[in-house]
Design a protein around this motif. Structure first.
Motif, PDB file in Angstrom:
ATOM      1  N   ALA A  38       0.990  -1.293   0.000  1.00 53.87           N
ATOM      2  CA  ALA A  38       0.012   0.161  -0.072  1.00 53.87           C
ATOM      3  C   ALA A  38       1.003   0.990  -0.093  1.00 53.87           C
ATOM      4  N   GLY A  39       0.413   2.321  -0.834  1.00 53.78           N
ATOM      5  CA  GLY A  39       1.361   3.618  -0.848  1.00 53.78           C
ATOM      6  C   GLY A  39       2.350   3.594  -1.947  1.00 53.78           C
ATOM      7  N   HIS A  40       2.416   2.637  -2.476  1.00 49.39           N
ATOM      8  CA  HIS A  40       3.483   2.505  -3.725  1.00 49.39           C
ATOM      9  C   HIS A  40       3.173   3.432  -4.750  1.00 49.39           C
ATOM     10  N   SER A  41       2.055   4.034  -4.823  1.00 55.65           N
ATOM     11  CA  SER A  41       1.684   4.928  -5.691  1.00 55.65           C
ATOM     12  C   SER A  41       2.325   6.382  -5.361  1.00 55.65           C
ATOM     13  N   LYS A  42       2.541   6.715  -4.062  1.00 55.72           N
ATOM     14  CA  LYS A  42       3.094   7.864  -3.498  1.00 55.72           C
ATOM     15  C   LYS A  42       4.587   8.020  -3.849  1.00 55.72           C
ATOM     16  N   TRP A  43       5.065   6.704  -3.918  1.00 55.80           N
ATOM     17  CA  TRP A  43       6.564   6.659  -4.324  1.00 55.80           C
ATOM     18  C   TRP A  43       6.382   7.002  -5.635  1.00 55.80           C
ATOM     19  N   VAL A  53      -0.334   0.705 -11.540  1.00 55.36           N
ATOM     20  CA  VAL A  53      -0.716   1.856 -10.787  1.00 55.36           C
ATOM     21  C   VAL A  53      -1.719   2.444 -11.715  1.00 55.36           C
ATOM     22  N   LEU A  54      -2.953   2.502 -11.088  1.00 54.42           N
ATOM     23  CA  LEU A  54      -4.042   3.030 -12.029  1.00 54.42           C
ATOM     24  C   LEU A  54      -4.524   4.104 -11.238  1.00 54.42           C
ATOM     25  N   ASP A  55      -4.890   5.289 -11.796  1.00 53.22           N
ATOM     26  CA  ASP A  55      -5.586   6.441 -11.636  1.00 53.22           C
ATOM     27  C   ASP A  55      -7.052   6.228 -11.252  1.00 53.22           C
ATOM     28  N   ARG A  56      -7.545   6.335 -10.015  1.00 56.38           N
ATOM     29  CA  ARG A  56      -9.081   5.958  -9.833  1.00 56.38           C
ATOM     30  C   ARG A  56      -9.941   6.660 -10.904  1.00 56.38           C
ATOM     31  N   THR A  62      -6.119   2.375  -2.685  1.00 51.90           N
ATOM     32  CA  THR A  62      -5.867   3.726  -2.050  1.00 51.90           C
ATOM     33  C   THR A  62      -6.877   4.775  -2.371  1.00 51.90           C
ATOM     34  N   GLU A  63      -6.755   5.981  -1.741  1.00 44.47           N
ATOM     35  CA  GLU A  63      -7.578   6.888  -2.029  1.00 44.47           C
ATOM     36  C   GLU A  63      -7.517   7.569  -3.432  1.00 44.47           C
ATOM     37  N   LYS A  64      -6.419   7.463  -4.306  1.00 45.26           N
ATOM     38  CA  LYS A  64      -6.367   8.171  -5.454  1.00 45.26           C
ATOM     39  C   LYS A  64      -5.920   7.109  -6.445  1.00 45.26           C
ATOM     40  N   ALA A  65      -5.655   5.806  -6.225  1.00 48.67           N
ATOM     41  CA  ALA A  65      -5.240   4.904  -7.011  1.00 48.67           C
ATOM     42  C   ALA A  65      -5.519   3.514  -6.758  1.00 48.67           C
ATOM     43  N   LEU A 125      -8.312   0.410 -20.306  1.00 50.67           N
ATOM     44  CA  LEU A 125      -7.565   0.926 -18.871  1.00 50.67           C
ATOM     45  C   LEU A 125      -5.964   1.528 -19.212  1.00 50.67           C
ATOM     46  N   THR A 126      -5.796   2.435 -18.661  1.00 52.45           N
ATOM     47  CA  THR A 126      -4.490   3.113 -18.883  1.00 52.45           C
ATOM     48  C   THR A 126      -3.706   3.080 -17.546  1.00 52.45           C
TER      49      THR A 126
END
Length: 250
Positions: free
Chosen positions: A2-7, A141-144, A169-172, A194-195
């Motif tokens: 979790a949180g890998h999208s932040k990285w 990682v996909l943008d929600r 996550t909240e955004k992805a 999907l992109t």
């Protein structure tokens, strides 16, 4: 995971800065060159080369640059010999750091990276000192906001096609696979329209160290300095940080 999208968001911001300075294309060219040098020059028969080309295209790298790198690897154009080396070390407060590099002078690169680590509160370690904390995985990682199906549908689609993990996550949305199933999963997701914010075979930490305050500033400074080095292709670390803390320093 979790949180890998932040990285990844840190890396994407840094990627845009590199593009402005003209460094990103040089690194992508080198990655394509090495992939082609080590295997078939046809991306249809060379997974590593195919992924390197796709990565370059997501950064809007011109086809001429891509073709020139492959021709250079084939010997049609004189080029330098690069070797892949992974360096391992510790950041501030003992955060595990892995650095993937392509270099034509391993002694120079090692000395440079040792200086960067030391100057920013860390130290370069021996081979194997932190790699055991990471696992090689396929990551999407996909943008929600860009996903055209609900979370349950995406979860079911991912699991039916071999996903090892699914994290919302909240955004992805973050989907992980084995490296062997990466391309198959990519085709399935793309067939649904999907992109991706990120789609790559990468190193994911098995556990993370939460950081805040001054340590966040120090760690981001270390990452930036490492990625600024011409020989460095990728940097991985096992830290996590709140979005608010990240916004203060990134």
């Amino acid at each position: 995971m979790a949180g890998h999208s932040k990285w990844k968001n840190i890396q994407h911001r840094k990627g845009r800065q590199d593009a402005i300075r003209g460094k990103l294309f040089a690194k992508l060219t080198r990655e394509i060159y090495v992939a082609a040098r080590q295997g078939d020059k046809d991306p249809a028969n060379n997974t590593k080369l195919r992924l390197a080309i796709e990565k370059a295209k997501t950064q809007n790298m011109p086809n001429d640059n891509i073709e020139r790198a492959i021709k250079k690897a084939a010997g049609a154009i004189d080029g330098e010999n690069y070797e892949e080396i992974t360096y391992e070390g510790y950041g501030p407060t003992g955060i595990a750091v892995m650095v993937e590099a392509l270099t034509n002078n391993r002694n120079r690169t090692a000395a440079d990276l040792r200086h960067i680590f030391s100057k920013r509160g860390g130290n370069l370690g021996e081979s194997g000192c932190v790699s055991w904390m990471f696992n090689r995985k396929g990551l999407f990682v996909l943008d929600r906001d860009q996903v055209n199906m609900d979370e349950e549908e995406l979860l079911l689609l991912s699991l039916e096609n071999g996903a090892e993990d699914f994290e919302a996550t909240e955004k992805a949305y973050e989907i992980t696979t084995t490296p062997e199933l990466f391309e198959e999963m990519k085709k399935v997701l793309e067939s649904e329209g999907l992109t991706f914010t990120a789609a790559e075979v990468t190193w994911i930490p098995s556990n993370k160290m939460y950081i805040q305050g001054e340590t966040v500033k120090q760690m981001l400074g270390l990452i930036e300095a490492l990625e600024d080095h011409d020989d460095v292709q990728n940097v991985y670390a096992n830290f996590d940080v709140d979005e608010d803390e990240l916004a203060k320093y990134a």
